[in-house]
Scaffold this motif. Structure first.
Motif, PDB file in Angstrom:
ATOM      1  N   ILE A 218       0.832  -1.201   0.000  1.00  0.00           N
ATOM      2  CA  ILE A 218       0.000   0.000   0.000  1.00  0.00           C
ATOM      3  C   ILE A 218       0.874   1.261   0.000  1.00  0.00           C
ATOM      4  O   ILE A 218       1.775   1.398   0.831  1.00  0.00           O
ATOM      5  CB  ILE A 218      -0.952   0.021   1.212  1.00  0.00           C
ATOM      6  N   VAL A 219       0.580   2.149  -0.941  1.00  0.00           N
ATOM      7  CA  VAL A 219       1.324   3.402  -1.106  1.00  0.00           C
ATOM      8  C   VAL A 219       0.468   4.556  -0.593  1.00  0.00           C
ATOM      9  O   VAL A 219      -0.677   4.724  -1.016  1.00  0.00           O
ATOM     10  CB  VAL A 219       1.672   3.643  -2.587  1.00  0.00           C
ATOM     11  N   VAL A 244       5.550   5.555   0.098  1.00  0.00           N
ATOM     12  CA  VAL A 244       4.859   6.841   0.009  1.00  0.00           C
ATOM     13  C   VAL A 244       5.169   7.481  -1.334  1.00  0.00           C
ATOM     14  O   VAL A 244       6.190   7.196  -1.963  1.00  0.00           O
ATOM     15  CB  VAL A 244       5.255   7.808   1.154  1.00  0.00           C
ATOM     16  N   MET A 245       4.249   8.326  -1.768  1.00  0.00           N
ATOM     17  CA  MET A 245       4.442   9.099  -2.994  1.00  0.00           C
ATOM     18  C   MET A 245       4.399  10.583  -2.648  1.00  0.00           C
ATOM     19  O   MET A 245       3.455  11.038  -1.993  1.00  0.00           O
ATOM     20  CB  MET A 245       3.356   8.770  -4.020  1.00  0.00           C
ATOM     21  N   VAL A 246       5.418  11.320  -3.064  1.00  0.00           N
ATOM     22  CA  VAL A 246       5.406  12.773  -2.915  1.00  0.00           C
ATOM     23  C   VAL A 246       4.553  13.303  -4.066  1.00  0.00           C
ATOM     24  O   VAL A 246       5.046  13.533  -5.171  1.00  0.00           O
ATOM     25  CB  VAL A 246       6.818  13.368  -2.959  1.00  0.00           C
ATOM     26  N   ALA A 247       3.248  13.456  -3.828  1.00  0.00           N
ATOM     27  CA  ALA A 247       2.292  13.844  -4.867  1.00  0.00           C
ATOM     28  C   ALA A 247       2.225  15.362  -4.911  1.00  0.00           C
ATOM     29  O   ALA A 247       1.412  15.993  -4.236  1.00  0.00           O
ATOM     30  CB  ALA A 247       0.927  13.223  -4.581  1.00  0.00           C
ATOM     31  N   LYS A 266      12.081  16.457   2.922  1.00  0.00           N
ATOM     32  CA  LYS A 266      11.757  15.913   4.244  1.00  0.00           C
ATOM     33  C   LYS A 266      11.038  14.572   4.123  1.00  0.00           C
ATOM     34  O   LYS A 266      11.350  13.615   4.847  1.00  0.00           O
ATOM     35  CB  LYS A 266      10.881  16.919   4.995  1.00  0.00           C
ATOM     36  N   ILE A 267      10.082  14.463   3.202  1.00  0.00           N
ATOM     37  CA  ILE A 267       9.347  13.206   3.022  1.00  0.00           C
ATOM     38  C   ILE A 267      10.290  12.096   2.586  1.00  0.00           C
ATOM     39  O   ILE A 267      10.237  10.977   3.108  1.00  0.00           O
ATOM     40  CB  ILE A 267       8.202  13.383   2.001  1.00  0.00           C
ATOM     41  N   ILE A 268      11.176  12.386   1.633  1.00  0.00           N
ATOM     42  CA  ILE A 268      12.122  11.374   1.158  1.00  0.00           C
ATOM     43  C   ILE A 268      13.007  10.903   2.303  1.00  0.00           C
ATOM     44  O   ILE A 268      13.215   9.702   2.503  1.00  0.00           O
ATOM     45  CB  ILE A 268      12.963  11.922  -0.009  1.00  0.00           C
ATOM     46  N   LEU A 269      13.524  11.849   3.092  1.00  0.00           N
ATOM     47  CA  LEU A 269      14.404  11.502   4.208  1.00  0.00           C
ATOM     48  C   LEU A 269      13.678  10.650   5.240  1.00  0.00           C
ATOM     49  O   LEU A 269      14.197   9.625   5.698  1.00  0.00           O
ATOM     50  CB  LEU A 269      14.951  12.778   4.851  1.00  0.00           C
ATOM     51  N   LYS A 276      11.017   2.673   4.351  1.00  0.00           N
ATOM     52  CA  LYS A 276       9.913   2.603   3.403  1.00  0.00           C
ATOM     53  C   LYS A 276      10.378   3.110   2.035  1.00  0.00           C
ATOM     54  O   LYS A 276      11.344   3.874   1.918  1.00  0.00           O
ATOM     55  CB  LYS A 276       8.733   3.458   3.879  1.00  0.00           C
ATOM     56  N   LEU A 277       9.653   2.688   0.999  1.00  0.00           N
ATOM     57  CA  LEU A 277       9.932   3.146  -0.355  1.00  0.00           C
ATOM     58  C   LEU A 277       9.363   4.545  -0.550  1.00  0.00           C
ATOM     59  O   LEU A 277       8.413   4.939   0.124  1.00  0.00           O
ATOM     60  CB  LEU A 277       9.297   2.192  -1.371  1.00  0.00           C
ATOM     61  N   VAL A 278       9.919   5.285  -1.519  1.00  0.00           N
ATOM     62  CA  VAL A 278       9.411   6.632  -1.779  1.00  0.00           C
ATOM     63  C   VAL A 278       9.492   6.946  -3.268  1.00  0.00           C
ATOM     64  O   VAL A 278      10.507   6.689  -3.921  1.00  0.00           O
ATOM     65  CB  VAL A 278      10.161   7.691  -0.929  1.00  0.00           C
ATOM     66  N   ILE A 279       8.384   7.470  -3.790  1.00  0.00           N
ATOM     67  CA  ILE A 279       8.265   7.856  -5.194  1.00  0.00           C
ATOM     68  C   ILE A 279       8.078   9.369  -5.257  1.00  0.00           C
ATOM     69  O   ILE A 279       7.265   9.925  -4.509  1.00  0.00           O
ATOM     70  CB  ILE A 279       7.049   7.174  -5.849  1.00  0.00           C
ATOM     71  N   THR A 280       8.804  10.036  -6.138  1.00  0.00           N
ATOM     72  CA  THR A 280       8.624  11.468  -6.355  1.00  0.00           C
ATOM     73  C   THR A 280       7.849  11.667  -7.655  1.00  0.00           C
ATOM     74  O   THR A 280       8.224  11.120  -8.695  1.00  0.00           O
ATOM     75  CB  THR A 280       9.972  12.194  -6.422  1.00  0.00           C
TER      76      THR A 280
END
Length: 479
Positions: A218-219, A244-247, A266-269, A276-280
């Motif tokens: 779940i993202v 998470v996705m930085v939308a 900040k979200i990526i860090l 956790k994984l992170v998508i920009t």
């Protein structure tokens, strides 16, 4: 094997729906195919997913599929003539009672009745991703009276945001619930939840997915101001999710452009720190909707996300409806490779000075410390059923490729999103403990990854390498 560590998420749409187009996207460098459930029918998404799986199999690639839920997008209704133009200083009414197809330059219906209770005079509303701004002057009955502060054209069904957030729409709509069932039938690898406010929103989506028979990760799409109001709110969402996705579209509208870059970093860090994984995402190469080349600013935008160590960068309209979808994927891959040459990409202080809570986590982080300090090391092989060990490894900044050896097709597809991790189909039950190590090395030799004299780190479970947690690490020289 692909040397690019940052993965590419590409949205499929009218510009990329044929078998030939999807095949070209995969060959250009797409790692994750995004199905945008805000558009298209369930049948269209199922057909696209089938083509993705067929093309991936044909080219022996592992492609993850992500279903992106629409969420509670708050919109105006429709205008009699399809579009109006608002001028700064004029009055404009958002009404719950106006006929839905009869909007004009004075009044339009809203598809969110709670707007009259969520807002108050003085609040700022932003329409069409912030292109039009309104200030609320009064609320009377079912009507919100406003004054236009930034004018411009406004067409049917455009979104509404309140500056600073605070709209109370629930995260999961009835449509989202049905779409989760469709995503389960498709067999997607990731489900992205739009506009979540709390970790409980993510848990609810996870429960619905499991009830539908899906084990998709779940993202959480970070796009509400409330989600980034403080570290506790942000970490609550991150901890509840798998990624998470930085939308940046709706998030940028709610928090303001000036704050967006710092919040993105900040979200990526935080995501990486919490394993956790992170998508920009959003408008990373927006000009390529109509141009075959990105702007220098877009190149810098993608490169900076790569240098911040995002797992993936995402194309939206560029690949879904643009004129140059294949070129957009190629351009993004080229920029990622260029940015990854920068020395900041191979240094990390991740969790230094902290204790580790799990055996596999300890082995994973020990392996990465060894990899970054041992000359001649060319690869890391992780025998992993779930992909958890390579996930932890990939939180460390490193230039050493991580190969996730697994027989589980779901894991092979899932790790396609992990930064610097490459799935390899490998069934270790076919080998004895004495022959398995050499078989794993031979697999990478076949792909010209390893040569005589190279060093490799191999991690596995020493009881059953495939089905127990990772608890051992070996440093091996290739003969």
């Amino acid at each position: 094997m692909n040397p690019r560590r940052t993965k590419i998420v590409a949205t499929l749409g009218p510009a990329t729906h044929t078998e030939e187009q999807i095949e070209a996207m995969i060959l250009a460098g797409m790692n994750v195919a995004r199905l945008n459930f805000s558009h298209g029918s369930a049948q269209e998404h199922m057909k696209r997913a089938k083509k993705i799986r067929e093309m991936a199999t044909r080219h022996k690639r592992h492609i993850a599929i992500m279903a992106d839920l629409q969420g509670p997008k708050i919109r105006i209704s429709r205008f009699k003539n399809g579009q109006i133009t608002l001028k700064a200083g004029q009055n404009f009414i958002l009404s719950n009672t106006h006929p839905p197809e009869k909007g004009d330059s004075q009044i339009v219906r809203i598809d969110y009745p709670e707007l009259v209770t969520d807002c108050k005079p003085g609040d700022e509303l932003l329409l069409d991703d912030g292109r039009v701004e309104l200030e609320i002057t009064k609320i009377q009955g079912q009507d919100v009276y406003t004054r236009v502060t930034v004018g411009g054209p406004l067409s049917n069904n455009k979104g509404i945001n309140r500056k600073g957030g605070g709209l109370s729409a629930p995260s999961l709509t009835d449509k989202d619930r049905e779409d989760i069932r469709v995503a389960a039938k498709i067999g997607v690898d990731y489900i992205a939840v739009s506009f979540p406010r709390y970790g409980s929103d993510i848990e609810q989506a996870r429960q619905l997915a499991r009830q539908a028979g899906s084990h998709a990760w779940i993202v959480a799409k970070i796009e509400r101001a409330e989600a980034v109001i403080d570290d506790a709110a942000l970490d609550d969402l991150i901890n509840a999710s798998d990624a998470v996705m930085v939308a940046r579209g709706d998030l940028g509208v709610e928090v303001g452009d000036a704050e967006l870059v710092g919040i993105q970093k900040k979200i990526i860090l935080h995501a990486r720190t919490l394993n956790k994984l992170v998508i920009t995402a959003t408008q990373m190469m927006e000009s390529m909707v109509t141009s075959p080349m990105p702007t220098r600013a877009e190149v810098s935008d993608v490169a900076n996300a790569v240098l911040d160590y995002t797992d993936a960068v995402m194309l939206s309209a560029e690949s879904a409806t643009g004129l140059y979808p294949i070129e957009a994927v190629k351009a993004m891959a080229r920029v990622c490779l260029g940015a990854e040459k920068h020395p900041t990409s191979i240094k990390s202080g991740h969790r230094l000075g902290q204790t580790f809570s799990r055996c596999d986590e300890t082995i994973a982080l020990s392996a990465m410390y060894a990899a970054n300090h041992f000359p001649g090391l060319k690869a890391i092989i992780s025998l992993s059923e779930s992909g958890h060990t390579p996930l932890i490894m990939s939180r460390i900044r490193s230039g050493i490729p991580i190969y996730c050896f697994t027989a589980d097709v779901k894991t092979q597809n899932r790790v396609a999103l992990f930064r610097g991790v490459y799935p390899v189909s490998f069934d270790c039950t076919k080998f004895s403990s004495a022959t398995m190590r050499q078989a794993a090395l031979d697999e990478l030799k076949k792909h010209q990854v390893l040569h005589k004299g190279d060093w490799v780190i191999l991690t596995k479970g020493d009881i059953n390498p495939c089905q127990t947690g990772t608890n051992s690490m070996a440093l091996v020289c290739v003969e």
